[in-house]
Design a protein around this motif. Structure first.
Motif, PDB file in Angstrom:
ATOM      1  N   LEU A 147       0.881  -1.171   0.000  1.00 40.93           N
ATOM      2  CA  LEU A 147       0.000   0.000   0.000  1.00 40.93           C
ATOM      3  C   LEU A 147       0.918   1.219   0.000  1.00 40.93           C
ATOM      4  CD1 LEU A 147      -2.474  -1.159   2.800  1.00 40.93           C
ATOM      5  CD2 LEU A 147      -2.777  -1.367   0.332  1.00 40.93           C
ATOM      6  N   HIS A 148       0.807   2.089  -0.995  1.00 44.72           N
ATOM      7  CA  HIS A 148       1.735   3.210  -1.100  1.00 44.72           C
ATOM      8  C   HIS A 148       1.559   4.199   0.051  1.00 44.72           C
ATOM      9  CE1 HIS A 148       3.616   6.902  -2.554  1.00 44.72           C
ATOM     10  NE2 HIS A 148       4.329   6.140  -3.373  1.00 44.72           N
ATOM     11  N   ARG A 149       0.322   4.616   0.311  1.00 46.07           N
ATOM     12  CA  ARG A 149      -0.058   5.472   1.442  1.00 46.07           C
ATOM     13  C   ARG A 149       0.384   6.935   1.338  1.00 46.07           C
ATOM     14  NH1 ARG A 149       0.124   2.145   7.072  1.00 46.07           N
ATOM     15  NH2 ARG A 149       2.363   2.432   6.943  1.00 46.07           N
ATOM     16  N   ASP A 150       0.933   7.332   0.198  1.00 45.66           N
ATOM     17  CA  ASP A 150       1.298   8.749   0.051  1.00 45.66           C
ATOM     18  C   ASP A 150       1.231   9.165  -1.422  1.00 45.66           C
ATOM     19  OD1 ASP A 150       1.967  11.224   1.089  1.00 45.66           O
ATOM     20  OD2 ASP A 150       4.128  10.870   0.945  1.00 45.66           O
ATOM     21  N   ILE A 151       0.120   8.812  -2.087  1.00 51.70           N
ATOM     22  CA  ILE A 151      -0.076   9.201  -3.475  1.00 51.70           C
ATOM     23  C   ILE A 151      -0.373  10.702  -3.528  1.00 51.70           C
ATOM     24  CG2 ILE A 151      -1.449   8.883  -5.573  1.00 51.70           C
ATOM     25  CD1 ILE A 151       0.125   6.424  -4.814  1.00 51.70           C
ATOM     26  N   LYS A 152       0.470  11.440  -4.228  1.00 49.43           N
ATOM     27  CA  LYS A 152       0.307  12.882  -4.387  1.00 49.43           C
ATOM     28  C   LYS A 152       1.184  13.321  -5.552  1.00 49.43           C
ATOM     29  CE  LYS A 152       3.831  13.716  -0.808  1.00 49.43           C
ATOM     30  NZ  LYS A 152       4.078  14.335   0.517  1.00 49.43           N
ATOM     31  N   PRO A 153       0.985  14.523  -6.072  1.00 51.39           N
ATOM     32  CA  PRO A 153       1.749  14.968  -7.250  1.00 51.39           C
ATOM     33  C   PRO A 153       3.261  14.912  -7.073  1.00 51.39           C
ATOM     34  CG  PRO A 153      -0.142  16.394  -6.928  1.00 51.39           C
ATOM     35  CD  PRO A 153      -0.089  15.484  -5.719  1.00 51.39           C
ATOM     36  N   GLU A 154       3.765  15.176  -5.857  1.00 54.27           N
ATOM     37  CA  GLU A 154       5.206  15.143  -5.639  1.00 54.27           C
ATOM     38  C   GLU A 154       5.806  13.758  -5.884  1.00 54.27           C
ATOM     39  OE1 GLU A 154       3.777  17.983  -2.307  1.00 54.27           O
ATOM     40  OE2 GLU A 154       2.923  16.541  -3.714  1.00 54.27           O
ATOM     41  N   ASN A 155       4.980  12.711  -5.765  1.00 54.79           N
ATOM     42  CA  ASN A 155       5.486  11.344  -5.888  1.00 54.79           C
ATOM     43  C   ASN A 155       5.149  10.700  -7.229  1.00 54.79           C
ATOM     44  OD1 ASN A 155       6.609  11.491  -3.356  1.00 54.79           O
ATOM     45  ND2 ASN A 155       4.825  10.636  -2.332  1.00 54.79           N
ATOM     46  N   ILE A 156       4.755  11.526  -8.186  1.00 56.20           N
ATOM     47  CA  ILE A 156       4.509  11.069  -9.557  1.00 56.20           C
ATOM     48  C   ILE A 156       5.442  11.845 -10.472  1.00 56.20           C
ATOM     49  CG2 ILE A 156       2.819  10.925 -11.423  1.00 56.20           C
ATOM     50  CD1 ILE A 156       0.645  10.833  -9.199  1.00 56.20           C
ATOM     51  N   PHE A 157       6.201  11.130 -11.293  1.00 55.54           N
ATOM     52  CA  PHE A 157       7.240  11.767 -12.100  1.00 55.54           C
ATOM     53  C   PHE A 157       6.958  11.543 -13.588  1.00 55.54           C
ATOM     54  CE2 PHE A 157      11.418  12.325 -14.024  1.00 55.54           C
ATOM     55  CZ  PHE A 157      11.956  13.386 -13.303  1.00 55.54           C
ATOM     56  N   ILE A 158       7.088  12.616 -14.380  1.00 57.18           N
ATOM     57  CA  ILE A 158       6.937  12.525 -15.831  1.00 57.18           C
ATOM     58  C   ILE A 158       8.294  12.835 -16.459  1.00 57.18           C
ATOM     59  CG2 ILE A 158       5.715  13.353 -17.874  1.00 57.18           C
ATOM     60  CD1 ILE A 158       3.460  14.263 -16.061  1.00 57.18           C
ATOM     61  N   THR A 159       8.870  11.851 -17.151  1.00 57.80           N
ATOM     62  CA  THR A 159      10.181  12.044 -17.755  1.00 57.80           C
ATOM     63  C   THR A 159      10.071  12.902 -19.010  1.00 57.80           C
ATOM     64  OG1 THR A 159      10.163  10.155 -19.275  1.00 57.80           O
ATOM     65  CG2 THR A 159      10.760   9.718 -16.981  1.00 57.80           C
ATOM     66  N   SER A 160      11.220  13.341 -19.495  1.00 50.65           N
ATOM     67  CA  SER A 160      11.248  14.151 -20.713  1.00 50.65           C
ATOM     68  C   SER A 160      10.789  13.357 -21.933  1.00 50.65           C
ATOM     69  CB  SER A 160      12.662  14.692 -20.945  1.00 50.65           C
ATOM     70  OG  SER A 160      13.604  13.632 -21.009  1.00 50.65           O
ATOM     71  N   HIS A 161      10.752  12.018 -21.789  1.00 48.84           N
ATOM     72  CA  HIS A 161      10.266  11.161 -22.872  1.00 48.84           C
ATOM     73  C   HIS A 161       8.787  10.801 -22.707  1.00 48.84           C
ATOM     74  CE1 HIS A 161      14.328  10.712 -24.371  1.00 48.84           C
ATOM     75  NE2 HIS A 161      14.735  10.300 -23.199  1.00 48.84           N
ATOM     76  N   GLY A 162       8.157  11.363 -21.658  1.00 52.68           N
ATOM     77  CA  GLY A 162       6.738  11.120 -21.451  1.00 52.68           C
ATOM     78  C   GLY A 162       6.405   9.907 -20.608  1.00 52.68           C
ATOM     79  N   GLU A 163       7.416   9.242 -20.046  1.00 49.77           N
ATOM     80  CA  GLU A 163       7.150   8.106 -19.163  1.00 49.77           C
ATOM     81  C   GLU A 163       6.607   8.609 -17.829  1.00 49.77           C
ATOM     82  OE1 GLU A 163      10.701   5.042 -20.201  1.00 49.77           O
ATOM     83  OE2 GLU A 163      11.286   7.044 -19.538  1.00 49.77           O
ATOM     84  N   VAL A 164       5.674   7.878 -17.250  1.00 48.40           N
ATOM     85  CA  VAL A 164       5.073   8.256 -15.972  1.00 48.40           C
ATOM     86  C   VAL A 164       5.480   7.225 -14.918  1.00 48.40           C
ATOM     87  CG1 VAL A 164       2.933   8.713 -14.732  1.00 48.40           C
ATOM     88  CG2 VAL A 164       3.123   9.312 -17.161  1.00 48.40           C
TER      89      VAL A 164
END
Length: 232
Positions: A147-164
């Protein structure tokens, strides 16, 4: 920590990339013939040595459980020096979703990611959901692995190639990998993305956390993205 610091004669700290509850993240360069860039998390010194060790071992064990999924960012190695812990990650060019949202509000996002659209926002959430689905897969006893328990924008990364990518499992709960993660959950929680039922009389109740609460947090992130689409 400051720019130019050398760690174990192996890494030179170049630039502060960000900071959060569990510590700072720096861009660093490996001091070998390749000179590759890496990201290093410097664990918050406000923790006791015992707590810092628990947090790092916990995150390392959790990411080991989730290794090789394309939407989850793992750990390369862990270094300890003078009771200070460091986590080494692959360095990826891009921005976390919090930065993405800040740029979108300032109308700069199109320069980096193209037109902000509902399909794009949905695709970001879909990729995070794939990572969560993998983390939530049931074990032989029917329990979710992580269980991640800290889903928020700071913990989601979008690479310069568009990978999430989903990352920072510092306060996660891993059923099969570790016994407990309560020490970090008590100290680090993001109220805005927390389900209301996790709070009783103003007190956070981490023992109630389940898969549905990760999904609630992801839904809040989706709402923020769609709200931006309406503003444009």
């Amino acid at each position: 920590m400051k720019k130019g610091t050398i760690l174990k004669n192996q890494f030179e700290f170049i630039e502060l990339l960000g900071a959060g509850g569990t510590g700072e993240v720096w861009l660093a360069r490996r001091l070998n013939h390749l000179g590759e860039d890496v990201a290093i998390k410097v664990v918050n010194k406000n923790f006791s040595h015992k707590d810092a060790e628990k947090i790092l071992m916990q995150e390392a064990e959790i990411t080991k459980c989730l290794a090789n999924h394309p939407n989850i960012r793992g750990i390369s190695e862990i270094i300890e020096e003078d009771n200070q812990y460091y986590i080494i990650f692959e360095y990826l060019k891009g921005h976390n979703l919090k930065k993405f949202l800040e740029m979108a509000y300032s109308l700069k996002v199109e320069k980096l990611f193209g037109n902000l659209s509902i399909p794009f926002c949905l695709s970001v959430i879909e990729e995070v959901a794939k990572g969560l689905e993998f983390a939530h897969r049931p074990d032989k006893n029917g329990y979710s692995v992580v269980l991640h328990r800290d889903i928020k924008p700071e913990n989601i990364f979008i690479t310069s190639h568009g990978e999430v990518l989903l990352y920072d499992f510092g306060i996660s709960k891993a059923k099969d990998c570790i016994d407990d993660a309560s020490v970090t959950t008590k100290n680090f929680k993001t109220v805005k993305y927390s389900s209301p039922e996790l709070w009783e009389d103003g007190v956070y109740r981490p023992e109630k956390f389940s898969i549905k609460h990760d999904l609630y947090s992801l839904g809040v992130v989706l709402y923020e993205l769609l709200e931006l689409c309406n503003l444009r």
